[in-house]
Design a protein around this motif. Sequence first.
Motif, PDB file in Angstrom:
ATOM      1  N   THR A  38      -0.747  12.203  -4.513  1.00 16.25           N
ATOM      2  CA  THR A  38      -0.396  10.883  -4.003  1.00 16.25           C
ATOM      3  C   THR A  38      -1.697  10.163  -3.659  1.00 16.25           C
ATOM      4  OG1 THR A  38      -0.310  11.571  -1.684  1.00 16.25           O
ATOM      5  CG2 THR A  38       1.755  11.738  -2.959  1.00 16.25           C
ATOM      6  N   LYS A  39      -1.602   8.881  -3.449  1.00 14.11           N
ATOM      7  CA  LYS A  39      -2.778   8.110  -3.052  1.00 14.11           C
ATOM      8  C   LYS A  39      -3.315   8.618  -1.707  1.00 14.11           C
ATOM      9  CE  LYS A  39      -3.329   3.490  -1.580  1.00 14.11           C
ATOM     10  NZ  LYS A  39      -2.957   2.093  -1.688  1.00 14.11           N
ATOM     11  N   GLU A  40      -2.412   8.912  -0.798  1.00 12.69           N
ATOM     12  CA  GLU A  40      -2.812   9.390   0.522  1.00 12.69           C
ATOM     13  C   GLU A  40      -3.497  10.752   0.446  1.00 12.69           C
ATOM     14  OE1 GLU A  40       0.258   6.374   0.813  1.00 12.69           O
ATOM     15  OE2 GLU A  40       0.297   8.280  -0.227  1.00 12.69           O
ATOM     16  N   LEU A  43      -7.004  10.363  -0.810  1.00 12.34           N
ATOM     17  CA  LEU A  43      -7.903   9.874   0.236  1.00 12.34           C
ATOM     18  C   LEU A  43      -8.325  11.009   1.170  1.00 12.34           C
ATOM     19  CD1 LEU A  43      -6.283   6.465   1.224  1.00 12.34           C
ATOM     20  CD2 LEU A  43      -8.550   6.818   0.253  1.00 12.34           C
TER      21      LEU A  43
END
Length: 86
Positions: A38-40, A43
Amino acid sequence: MDVMVREQADAEVAVMAARLSDEALCLGWAATEGRAATKELALVRGWIMTEFHRRLGDDLFDEWLMAVDESGGTPDPGAFLARKGE
């Protein structure tokens, strides 16, 4: 996300990550292994990798990234952190 907000968040995370012990940082990395991308998650893994890079230095960090464990993934960073300063 606004660039200023992102830069401020990155700086705050860097301060928090620097306070973690090597063991806690490795546990954070292990907690992200095998999860759906996921993008999270990207990060978080990026923040953790930035701290690994800071602690390991260029050569040992690159060696860790290029190493492959039995399952074809990145090996436990703890072994590389134990070698820092050799």
